[in-house]
Design a protein around this motif. Structure first.
Motif, short mmCIF file in Angstrom:
data_model
loop_
_atom_site.label_atom_id
_atom_site.label_comp_id
_atom_site.label_asym_id
_atom_site.label_seq_id
_atom_site.Cartn_x
_atom_site.Cartn_y
_atom_site.Cartn_z
N PHE A 180 34.57 20.61 47.25
CA PHE A 180 35.36 21.87 46.45
C PHE A 180 35.05 23.01 47.16
N ALA A 181 34.05 22.97 48.13
CA ALA A 181 33.77 24.27 49.02
C ALA A 181 34.90 24.12 49.89
N GLN A 182 35.13 23.25 50.54
CA GLN A 182 36.29 23.20 51.48
C GLN A 182 37.62 23.37 51.05
N LEU A 183 38.01 22.92 49.62
CA LEU A 183 39.16 23.23 49.04
C LEU A 183 39.23 24.94 48.86
N SER A 184 38.21 25.45 48.42
CA SER A 184 38.29 26.88 48.05
C SER A 184 38.20 27.75 49.40
N GLN A 185 37.74 27.31 50.39
CA GLN A 185 38.07 28.01 51.93
C GLN A 185 39.35 27.88 52.14
N LEU A 186 39.94 26.79 52.10
CA LEU A 186 41.30 26.46 52.68
C LEU A 186 42.27 27.45 51.51
N PHE A 187 42.15 27.35 50.29
CA PHE A 187 42.86 28.30 49.30
C PHE A 187 42.66 29.71 49.92
N ARG A 188 41.45 30.22 50.11
CA ARG A 188 41.35 31.49 50.42
C ARG A 188 42.21 31.94 51.82
N GLU A 189 42.13 30.96 52.71
CA GLU A 189 42.76 31.25 54.08
C GLU A 189 44.20 31.18 53.89
N GLN A 190 44.67 30.45 53.01
CA GLN A 190 46.17 30.28 52.79
C GLN A 190 46.80 31.51 51.84
N TYR A 191 45.89 32.17 50.93
CA TYR A 191 46.60 33.25 50.39
C TYR A 191 45.85 34.57 50.43
N ILE A 192 44.92 34.88 51.50
CA ILE A 192 44.29 35.94 51.72
C ILE A 192 45.40 37.14 51.81
N ALA A 193 46.50 36.68 52.53
CA ALA A 193 47.46 37.87 52.74
C ALA A 193 47.97 38.47 51.45
N ASN A 194 47.94 37.75 50.30
CA ASN A 194 48.67 38.16 49.05
C ASN A 194 47.49 39.14 48.18
N ARG A 195 46.36 39.17 48.70
CA ARG A 195 45.44 39.96 47.90
C ARG A 195 45.60 41.43 48.12
N ALA A 196 45.56 42.05 47.17
CA ALA A 196 45.72 43.49 47.19
C ALA A 196 44.47 44.34 48.16
N PRO A 197 45.07 45.28 48.74
CA PRO A 197 43.78 45.77 49.66
C PRO A 197 42.80 46.71 48.89
N SER A 198 41.63 46.63 48.93
CA SER A 198 40.59 47.37 48.12
C SER A 198 40.66 48.80 48.38
N PRO A 199 40.79 49.59 47.34
CA PRO A 199 40.97 50.94 47.20
C PRO A 199 39.92 51.78 47.99
N VAL A 200 40.45 52.91 48.46
CA VAL A 200 39.63 53.66 49.24
C VAL A 200 39.83 55.08 48.96
N SER A 201 38.80 55.96 49.03
CA SER A 201 38.61 57.31 48.50
C SER A 201 39.73 58.03 48.51
N TYR A 202 40.66 58.07 49.76
CA TYR A 202 41.69 58.94 50.01
C TYR A 202 43.07 58.54 49.19
N ASP A 203 42.90 57.24 48.55
CA ASP A 203 44.05 56.87 47.80
C ASP A 203 43.99 57.74 46.55
N LEU A 204 43.07 58.61 46.18
CA LEU A 204 43.20 59.46 45.12
C LEU A 204 44.20 60.59 45.58
N PHE A 205 44.38 60.80 46.74
CA PHE A 205 45.71 61.85 46.98
C PHE A 205 46.92 61.31 46.64
N ASP A 206 47.21 59.96 46.50
CA ASP A 206 48.41 59.48 46.09
C ASP A 206 48.74 59.58 44.69
N VAL A 207 47.59 59.93 43.85
CA VAL A 207 47.91 60.15 42.44
C VAL A 207 48.37 61.42 41.97
N LYS A 208 49.75 61.53 41.52
CA LYS A 208 50.30 62.83 41.27
C LYS A 208 50.67 62.74 39.71
N GLN A 209 50.75 64.14 39.13
CA GLN A 209 51.12 64.13 37.76
C GLN A 209 52.64 64.08 37.89
#
Length: 158
Positions: free
Chosen positions: A15-44
Motif C-alpha cells: 500500500f505504501a508503494q501504491l500511495s507513493q505512485l498515486f502522489r507522483e501521478q497527481y501531485i500537479a493537481n494539488r492546489a498550491p499552499s497559500p502564502v501571506s501575500y495572497d491576502l493582497f488578492d482579496v478585494k471587496q
C-alpha cells in the motif's frame, strides 16, 4: 480509475508503494499552499457589504496562517472599496486586524442607524414655483405672449 487499471499486474507490492505512485501521478493537481501575500488578492466586490468582506478576508487570514499584523492590515486597506470606513482607516491607521474588526462593528452599527433615520425622515416641503415659471404657464394658458416679442416677418407691400 483509468490510471489504476493501467498499472501492470504484480507491479504494486504494498500500500505504501501504491500511495507513493498515486502522489507522483497527481501531485500537479494539488492546489498550491497559500502564502501571506495572497491576502493582497482579496478585494471587496462591488455591492459587497463591509460585514461580508471582513468575514471573507478573515477566512483568508486564517487559511494563510500569517502572524504579520502590519501586512494583514495593509492588505485589508488595499482591498476595501472607497467609502466612509476606508476614509476612517486612512485617517487613523489601525495597528492590528482585531482593531479593524472592532472599528468595523461600530461603523456597521452606526451605518444601520443612519439608514433607519433616513428612512424615517418626513418628505421635504415642495419648492414654491418661481415667477418665471408662472409667466410661462400664463402664456401657455392664454395664448398671449409678452409685448416685447417681435411679430413674424411680413413681406413689404410696394
Amino acid at each position: 480509475m483509468d490510471w489504476f487499471i493501467s498499472l501492470s499486474d504484480g507491479h504494486v507490492t504494498s500500500f505504501a508503494q501504491l500511495s507513493q505512485l498515486f502522489r507522483e501521478q497527481y501531485i500537479a493537481n494539488r492546489a498550491p499552499s497559500p502564502v501571506s501575500y495572497d491576502l493582497f488578492d482579496v478585494k471587496q466586490y462591488q455591492g459587497e457589504t463591509l460585514k461580508e468582506y471582513i468575514n471573507r478576508f478573515g477566512a483568508h487570514v486564517v487559511k494563510v496562517g500569517t502572524t504579520e499584523e502590519l501586512m494583514v492590515v495593509y492588505a485589508f486597506r488595499k482591498g476595501i472599496c472607497p467609502g466612509t470606513f476606508c476614509e476612517s482607516l486612512i485617517r487613523n491607521h489601525p495597528k492590528t486586524f482585531s482593531e479593524i474588526r472592532r472599528r468595523a462593528v461600530e461603523h456597521i452599527a452606526t451605518e444601520g442607524e443612519v439608514c433607519e433615520k433616513r428612512a424615517s425622515v418626513a418628505p421635504a416641503h415642495p419648492r414654491a414655483p418661481s415667477r418665471a415659471q408662472l409667466a410661462r404657464v400664463n402664456e401657455a394658458a392664454t395664448g398671449k405672449r409678452g409685448q416685447e416679442r417681435k411679430r413674424p416677418y411680413e413681406t413689404r407691400k410696394p
